[in-house]
Design a protein around this motif. Structure first.
Motif, PDB file in Angstrom:
ATOM      1  N   VAL A 205      19.982 -14.083  -8.651  1.00 20.49           N
ATOM      2  CA  VAL A 205      19.564 -12.973  -7.831  1.00 20.49           C
ATOM      3  C   VAL A 205      18.650 -13.696  -6.978  1.00 20.49           C
ATOM      4  O   VAL A 205      18.713 -13.366  -5.521  1.00 20.49           O
ATOM      5  N   ALA A 206      17.784 -14.682  -7.281  1.00 22.15           N
ATOM      6  CA  ALA A 206      16.708 -15.168  -6.260  1.00 22.15           C
ATOM      7  C   ALA A 206      17.611 -15.864  -5.090  1.00 22.15           C
ATOM      8  O   ALA A 206      17.240 -15.648  -4.063  1.00 22.15           O
ATOM      9  N   LYS A 207      18.820 -16.518  -5.599  1.00 17.36           N
ATOM     10  CA  LYS A 207      19.722 -17.101  -4.553  1.00 17.36           C
ATOM     11  C   LYS A 207      20.072 -16.285  -3.497  1.00 17.36           C
ATOM     12  O   LYS A 207      20.348 -16.574  -2.421  1.00 17.36           O
ATOM     13  N   ARG A 208      20.707 -14.985  -3.851  1.00 19.04           N
ATOM     14  CA  ARG A 208      21.228 -14.179  -3.137  1.00 19.04           C
ATOM     15  C   ARG A 208      20.237 -13.607  -2.250  1.00 19.04           C
ATOM     16  O   ARG A 208      20.416 -13.252  -1.262  1.00 19.04           O
ATOM     17  N   VAL A 209      19.062 -13.255  -2.879  1.00 18.83           N
ATOM     18  CA  VAL A 209      17.749 -12.615  -2.058  1.00 18.83           C
ATOM     19  C   VAL A 209      17.500 -13.502  -0.965  1.00 18.83           C
ATOM     20  O   VAL A 209      17.253 -13.399   0.318  1.00 18.83           O
ATOM     21  N   LEU A 210      17.463 -14.944  -1.345  1.00 20.21           N
ATOM     22  CA  LEU A 210      17.103 -16.092  -0.426  1.00 20.21           C
ATOM     23  C   LEU A 210      18.216 -15.915   1.013  1.00 20.21           C
ATOM     24  O   LEU A 210      17.696 -16.230   1.972  1.00 20.21           O
TER      25      LEU A 210
ATOM     26  N   VAL B 112      14.363  -4.091  -9.944  1.00 14.82           N
ATOM     27  CA  VAL B 112      15.636  -4.151 -10.327  1.00 14.82           C
ATOM     28  C   VAL B 112      15.823  -4.279 -11.983  1.00 14.82           C
ATOM     29  O   VAL B 112      15.045  -4.958 -12.431  1.00 14.82           O
ATOM     30  N   GLY B 113      16.786  -3.415 -12.363  1.00 15.32           N
ATOM     31  CA  GLY B 113      17.104  -3.523 -13.879  1.00 15.32           C
ATOM     32  C   GLY B 113      15.875  -2.628 -14.541  1.00 15.32           C
ATOM     33  O   GLY B 113      15.873  -2.508 -15.846  1.00 15.32           O
ATOM     34  N   ARG B 114      15.228  -1.660 -13.808  1.00 23.04           N
ATOM     35  CA  ARG B 114      14.461  -0.788 -14.634  1.00 23.04           C
ATOM     36  C   ARG B 114      13.957   0.882 -13.910  1.00 23.04           C
ATOM     37  O   ARG B 114      13.879   0.430 -12.531  1.00 23.04           O
ATOM     38  N   SER B 115      14.152   1.605 -14.384  1.00 18.06           N
ATOM     39  CA  SER B 115      13.741   2.958 -13.542  1.00 18.06           C
ATOM     40  C   SER B 115      12.402   3.334 -13.778  1.00 18.06           C
ATOM     41  O   SER B 115      11.980   3.420 -14.843  1.00 18.06           O
ATOM     42  N   LEU B 116      11.784   3.161 -12.550  1.00 14.32           N
ATOM     43  CA  LEU B 116      10.476   3.846 -12.528  1.00 14.32           C
ATOM     44  C   LEU B 116      10.253   4.924 -11.467  1.00 14.32           C
ATOM     45  O   LEU B 116      10.263   4.510 -10.107  1.00 14.32           O
ATOM     46  N   PRO B 117      10.208   6.246 -11.698  1.00 15.31           N
ATOM     47  CA  PRO B 117      10.274   7.278 -10.863  1.00 15.31           C
ATOM     48  C   PRO B 117       8.990   6.781  -9.621  1.00 15.31           C
ATOM     49  O   PRO B 117       7.929   6.618  -9.903  1.00 15.31           O
ATOM     50  N   GLY B 118       9.482   7.288  -8.398  1.00 12.29           N
ATOM     51  CA  GLY B 118       8.572   7.191  -7.432  1.00 12.29           C
ATOM     52  C   GLY B 118       8.467   5.559  -6.876  1.00 12.29           C
ATOM     53  O   GLY B 118       8.173   5.631  -5.596  1.00 12.29           O
TER      54      GLY B 118
ATOM     55  N   ASP C 136      11.422   2.578  -5.423  1.00  8.78           N
ATOM     56  CA  ASP C 136      12.769   2.177  -5.054  1.00  8.78           C
ATOM     57  C   ASP C 136      13.192   1.361  -6.235  1.00  8.78           C
ATOM     58  O   ASP C 136      12.558   0.271  -6.466  1.00  8.78           O
ATOM     59  N   CYS C 137      14.325   1.693  -7.113  1.00  8.91           N
ATOM     60  CA  CYS C 137      14.905   0.934  -8.033  1.00  8.91           C
ATOM     61  C   CYS C 137      16.419   0.875  -7.967  1.00  8.91           C
ATOM     62  O   CYS C 137      17.087   1.531  -7.328  1.00  8.91           O
ATOM     63  N   VAL C 138      16.956  -0.441  -8.356  1.00 16.17           N
ATOM     64  CA  VAL C 138      18.360  -0.737  -8.606  1.00 16.17           C
ATOM     65  C   VAL C 138      18.910  -0.915  -9.955  1.00 16.17           C
ATOM     66  O   VAL C 138      18.446  -1.796 -10.638  1.00 16.17           O
ATOM     67  N   LEU C 139      19.775  -0.229 -10.173  1.00 19.22           N
ATOM     68  CA  LEU C 139      20.106   0.016 -11.768  1.00 19.22           C
ATOM     69  C   LEU C 139      21.469  -0.365 -11.832  1.00 19.22           C
ATOM     70  O   LEU C 139      22.504   0.141 -10.817  1.00 19.22           O
ATOM     71  N   ALA C 140      22.050  -1.153 -12.663  1.00 23.71           N
ATOM     72  CA  ALA C 140      23.515  -1.175 -12.958  1.00 23.71           C
ATOM     73  C   ALA C 140      23.961  -0.218 -13.907  1.00 23.71           C
ATOM     74  O   ALA C 140      23.040   0.356 -14.494  1.00 23.71           O
ATOM     75  N   GLU C 141      25.317   0.394 -13.996  1.00 20.10           N
ATOM     76  CA  GLU C 141      25.656   1.357 -14.766  1.00 20.10           C
ATOM     77  C   GLU C 141      26.005   0.571 -15.998  1.00 20.10           C
ATOM     78  O   GLU C 141      27.311   0.256 -16.337  1.00 20.10           O
TER      79      GLU C 141
ATOM     80  N   LEU D 223       9.711  -7.598  -4.549  1.00 23.94           N
ATOM     81  CA  LEU D 223      11.001  -7.347  -5.338  1.00 23.94           C
ATOM     82  C   LEU D 223      10.564  -7.892  -6.860  1.00 23.94           C
ATOM     83  O   LEU D 223      10.477  -9.130  -7.075  1.00 23.94           O
ATOM     84  N   PHE D 224      10.589  -6.944  -7.629  1.00 30.76           N
ATOM     85  CA  PHE D 224      10.502  -7.197  -9.386  1.00 30.76           C
ATOM     86  C   PHE D 224      12.017  -7.261  -9.965  1.00 30.76           C
ATOM     87  O   PHE D 224      12.726  -6.176  -9.995  1.00 30.76           O
ATOM     88  N   LEU D 225      12.174  -8.120 -10.542  1.00 34.47           N
ATOM     89  CA  LEU D 225      13.458  -8.506 -11.233  1.00 34.47           C
ATOM     90  C   LEU D 225      13.235  -8.140 -12.769  1.00 34.47           C
ATOM     91  O   LEU D 225      12.529  -9.098 -13.503  1.00 34.47           O
TER      92      LEU D 225
END
Length: 229
Positions: free
Chosen positions: A78-83, A144-150, A152-157, A120-122
Motif C-alpha cells: 500500500v505504501a508503494k502505491r501511495v508513493l 483504510v480498513g476500518r470504519s470510523l464515522p465522521g 474518510d474511510c476506505v473499506l474492502a467488501e 493516511l492510517f492503514l
C-alpha cells in the motif's frame, strides 16, 4: 552553487513569478510554458528549495502514512502505491511504522502531523476515542480498513470477497477449509472473521477451521497451512 528560479527565468526571458508558478504546476501557466520551464530547469541543474516552497505555499507538499508493519507485504504494498500517487503529484511520502500497536499509531501521527499536509492510517488498531482525540482538528485524515464515522474511510467488501473465495473451494470439492487471518486485534480482521462465521452458518456441511498464527511472515503462514494439509 545551486541554480535559482531567477536564473531559470533570465535564461528563458520570463518573469520569476511565471517560472515559480510553472515549477509549482500552476494552471495559471500554459502547459507548453510549464514544460519549457521544467526542461530548462532540469538542464540547468535547478533544485527546488523545499523549505522556501513550503513557506511560500503554506503547506509541506508531503503526505504521511502510518502502517502497522513495513516488513509485511500488505503495508509495504500500500505504501508503494501511495508513493507512486504522491510522486505523480509532486508530493513527498513520509512513512511511519507503528509496530502494530495503538500507542505506536498515535506516536507516529504526532510526528507526521507537523510535517505532512494529510495523514493516511492503514488498518489502525487504537481505540476509537483515543484515535479521534489524537486527530481532532487535523484534516485531511483517511482511514483504510476500518470504519470510523465522521472520518474518510476506505473499506474492502470483505463479505463478497470471502464468499467468492469459499464458493470456489467448495466447488472444487473441499468440505474442510482452513482460514488463516491476520492479528485478531485488527478491525479489518474482525470483519473478515464475521464473514467466515456467516458463511459457516449458511453452509453447515462445510467445516471452517481457524489457523492461529503468531506473525504475518510467509514462513509463519506455511507452518499454519501445514496443520490442515
Amino acid at each position: 552553487m545551486s541554480v535559482t528560479a531567477a536564473e531559470v527565468a533570465a535564461r528563458l526571458g520570463l518573469s520569476q513569478s511565471t517560472v515559480s508558478r510553472a515549477l509549482a504546476g500552476s494552471d495559471l501557466v500554459s502547459a507548453a510554458t510549464r514544460a519549457r520551464v521544467r526542461d530548462a530547469a532540469r538542464a540547468m541543474g535547478y533544485r527546488p528549495n523545499a523549505a522556501g516552497r513550503s513557506l511560500q505555499a503554506g503547506r509541506h507538499f508531503s503526505i504521511g502514512i502510518v502502517v502497522p508493519d513495513l516488513a509485511g507485504g500488505y503495508g509495504a504494498g500500500v505504501a508503494k502505491r501511495v508513493l507512486q500517487a504522491a510522486t505523480a503529484r509532486g508530493e513527498q511520502l513520509l512513512v511511519a511504522d507503528s509496530g502494530g500497536t495503538g500507542e505506536g499509531e498515535l506516536a507516529a501521527f504526532d510526528t507526521l502531523a507537523s510535517q505532512a499536509d494529510g495523514v493516511l492510517f492503514l488498518a489502525p488498531r487504537a481505540p476509537e476515542a483515543m484515535l479521534r482525540d489524537a486527530v481532532a482538528g487535523f484534516r485531511p485524515i483517511v482511514v483504510v480498513g476500518r470504519s470510523l464515522p465522521g472520518l474518510d474511510c476506505v473499506l474492502a467488501e470483505e463479505g463478497p470477497a470471502l464468499d467468492a473465495a469459499l464458493d470456489h473451494l467448495v466447488a472444487l470439492g473441499h468440505t474442510t477449509i482452513g482460514y488463516q487471518g491476520g492479528p485478531t486485534e485488527s478491525p479489518s480482521e474482525a470483519m473478515r472473521c464475521a464473514g467466515v462465521r456467516a458463511y459457516g452458518d449458511a453452509h453447515p456441511d462445510i467445516a471452517l477451521v481457524r489457523l492461529d498464527t503468531e506473525g504475518l511472515s510467509a514462513e509463519v503462514g506455511a507452518a499454519a497451512a501445514s496443520e490442515v494439509v
